[in-house]
Structure formats: C-alpha cells, structure tokens
Design an enzyme around this catalytic site. Sequence first.
Site, mmCIF file in Angstrom:
data_model
loop_
_atom_site.group_PDB
_atom_site.id
_atom_site.type_symbol
_atom_site.label_atom_id
_atom_site.label_comp_id
_atom_site.label_asym_id
_atom_site.label_seq_id
_atom_site.Cartn_x
_atom_site.Cartn_y
_atom_site.Cartn_z
ATOM 1 N N LYS A 131 26.227 85.582 -44.058
ATOM 2 C CA LYS A 131 27.004 86.761 -44.092
ATOM 3 C C LYS A 131 26.464 87.891 -43.379
ATOM 4 O O LYS A 131 27.363 88.858 -42.697
ATOM 5 C CB LYS A 131 27.420 86.927 -45.718
ATOM 6 C CG LYS A 131 28.139 88.351 -45.990
ATOM 7 C CD LYS A 131 29.477 88.250 -45.348
ATOM 8 C CE LYS A 131 29.898 89.590 -45.644
ATOM 9 N NZ LYS A 131 31.456 89.907 -45.438
ATOM 10 N N CYS B 232 31.514 97.036 -44.382
ATOM 11 C CA CYS B 232 30.736 96.032 -43.987
ATOM 12 C C CYS B 232 29.735 96.117 -42.899
ATOM 13 O O CYS B 232 28.456 96.055 -42.762
ATOM 14 C CB CYS B 232 31.478 94.689 -43.382
ATOM 15 S SG CYS B 232 32.871 94.046 -44.608
#
Length: 442
Positions: A223, A277
């Site tokens: 991730k 993000c």
Amino acid sequence: MVGIDKLKTKIIQKKAKIAVIGLGYVGLPLACLFADAGFSVVGIDLDKQRIKKVNQGLSPIAGKEPGLDDLVKRVVTSGKLNTGDDYAYLKDVDVVLIAVQTPIKKSHQPDYGALKVVLSSLGPVLKDGSLIIVESTLSPGTMQNFVLPILEKYSAKRQGVDFYLGHCPERVMPGKLLMKLRNMPRVVGGRNPQISDVMVALYKHIVVGDLDVTDWITAELVKTTENAYRDVQIAFANEVAIICEKLGGNVWKVRELINKIPERNMLLPGAGVGGHCIPKDPWLLYSSAVEANATPRLINAAREVNDGMPMHVLDMLENAQAEIGRALKESRVLVLGYTYLENSDDTRNSPSALLVKGLQEKGVHVIIHDPYVHAYQGDVYELASDTDAIILMTAHEEYSAIVLPRLAKNMRTKVLIDGRNCFNKEEANSVGFRYKKIGMGD
Ligand code: SAJ
C-alpha cells in the site's frame, strides 16, 4: 484457533455482525456495501454530525459519488446499517473493520493518534473469537509493533487465541469510492494463512477484484509503495516540465510522443500533488525505511519536487507580472480550483492552499473559485472582473467550458497561469492574455 472455523461459517452465511470504525471516504462505503450484502452492520464515528446525517439515510460525503447517496438511504432504511459513537455497541460484534485516518506529523513521522484511540477503546469490548481488520494505511511494521501490542494490552487477550488480526489496506479514490471498493484488487494480510482465508471469505461478499493473500508486512509495503511509486512518477513528470520551461520545450508534446512507446507511461505534470494518500503514504514508507537504515533518497526527493510545484506556479505568476511591469504586491489574483483533484469536493492537502498562502504572504489579494467547494462557488466571469491575473490550479470539467474572451473582458491586466494544461496558448494569446502553462517555455 478453534473459533476461527465458526467465525468463517458465520461470515459465509452472513450471520456475522460487522462493525466499521471511522465513517469517512473509506469506512462509510465499506459499511454500506457489507450492509447491502445482507450483514447487520454498526458504524462507529466520533463525529456526532456525521452519525446523525447517516442515521437520516444521508451521505455526509459531498461531491460526485455515483451510487453512494442511494446506497446509504437503502441500507439505513432497511435497518441493516446503524451508526453511533459508543464502543459498547461492539460487544457482540464478530468482525471489526478499522478505517480511521493515519496522517503524518510535520516531522513526516506517522501520526497514529486516532488509531491509538480506536485500538484502546476497542480492546476492552473485544468479543472472544472476533476478527479485527485494519484498513487504514500503515507504515511497514506498524501491525506487528503498534497495533498488535496495543490490542493485546487493552483487551487482555491474545492474538491467535482470543482474537484474530489482519491488515487489508484501503484502495479508494474520491469520486469513484464505490466503483474502486468493488473492483480494485485487495491485498489480504492475515497474521497467518488461516486468518487470511477468513478475510477472503469476508471480502468476497463485496469485492469482485482479486483478493491476494499475503502477510502483514507485505500488505503494509504494497500500500505505501504503490503510492510512493505514483508520487515518484508524478515528480518525474514535474521535473521534466520545469526542464522544458527552461529549455523552451513543451512537456505536453514531449509526454505525448514518449507515451507512444507501449511500455512508457509518463504521468501528468501539474500545479501540485494533494489528497489523502499520495502526499503522506510515501512518508509512511520512508519513515520505516529510515528506521531500518535503508537510506532512501528517491522517495523524499519526489516529495520535495511535488510539494514545490505550487510555489513554482507562484514564480510563474511573478515572472508574468514582471514581464508586463506589474508587481505582485497589491495585485488581485483569482485562483480557479481549490480541491486537490478535478471534479471532486476533496480539499485535503490541496496544492491551492499552499499557493494561496504564498500569494497572501506577498501581499496579493486572492479570490478563490471552486464549483465543488460551497464557500468558493460563484460566477467565474464576475469574479475575474478587476483582477490582474488568473491561476488555474484544478482541472474541473467546468473550467474547460470557460470562454476566454469573456474571462479577459473586465480584467485589469490579463495574465493567465495554467497549472493543469486546461487552456490553449494560441487562443489565450489571441485574446490578449500574457499566458504561461506549466511545462511550456515561452
Ligand atoms: N496528479 C498529478 N499528475 C498525475 C496524477 C495525479 O499531478 O499524473 C495529482 C492530482 O492532481 C492530485 C494528486 O496528484 O492532486 C493525487 O491524484 P491521484 O490521481 O493519485 O488521486 P488520489 O490521491 O485519490 O489517489 C488515489 C490513490 N489510491 C489509493 O491510495 C487507494 C492512488 O494510489 C491511485 O493511483 C489513485 O487514487 C487512482 O489513480 O485511482
């Protein structure tokens, strides 16, 4: 691990009670999809306004989120999704999904404050045999060194014996929350293969994409790395854009011709990199890498390039104003776009915020427009009147419909800085704009 087979059966039969902690961009659609799949779901959030809105069957997430409003209404009306702020609701819950923010501090170190509150509140009410899955993005090593010890301490239970722990990092994108949640492949990191297997049984109910089984550290690495990779790619495009400006090139043409080569995919240069993000996940990877003495250099350099783009846009404005003999100070500048991403209402880590701060520090009177931000809505042409310059920061589709002659008509001086390749140089020049575009030399 006796209870885990029972838990798997309950999940397959949709008899397992599910809780989602954190009803934001990740948690709300997640809770709704499980409720819509037939599970009884309780959503927990600290924000009482948010809880109230969801319990009225309304989505607290503005902006274009196809299908979300109807989905929230449907699952709340059917009674499948209930929300509250009391962890006591979790006493008989079989699966707990944690989707709270994991930002970074000014030092670029992870800020796990919210996560710690959740874990320490969940521990005392943890049900024997329950499965806890962290969907929040974590720096590699966090499951082992932070989540596990805190949960065991506050629950006085042991992972693998009294409860099971997994990490399945979220992969959402504002504007496409439900589509991404349903279709993106997911990395399913159980503490061991048996726990991963139960996690697959759970996510199979809502995800059509691949469910790739792995372990905690791999899930954390995938991730954070997938976003660090994107950040480095964008930084490369931005670096080439600046080189093109200095060399009199056109990065947009350069990129188009490079990307004709099948295995090349140069990303888009622009006025900056925002969102929930990309600006922070690289630092999550970087902090673990530094801690492990891996001496990363590209990750932090890319962050520096991308964070520098809003100031680069400001420099472009200053140069354009100087060329027409206008000082920045006291000028009136209209900024088009305040969200970090086109056609979204999300302003988190917005590059425009950095630009506006820089302009105001130079004595510029800044006017902001953004069709997706209530405070900044209005008529672009009216807002442009009596301004000295306009800066395009976000490529909202509304802006591609702008009629340049109308925009220029009532401006005091006509400077147009294009941070996202939205306008045509020839057309802008033909209506009298001193026009500069990211990545294009004069
Ligand atoms: N940006 C550029 N140039 C590009 C692409 C993006 O300057 O070529 C800028 C955008 O303007 C924005 C920022 O970067 O300010 C982030 O844009 P994004 O397209 O990466 O959108 P995000 O922030 O929503 O990224 C998410 C991420 N998904 C997850 O973390 C689960 C990212 O990994 C995905 O690649 C992206 O969505 C996506 O493409 O769906």
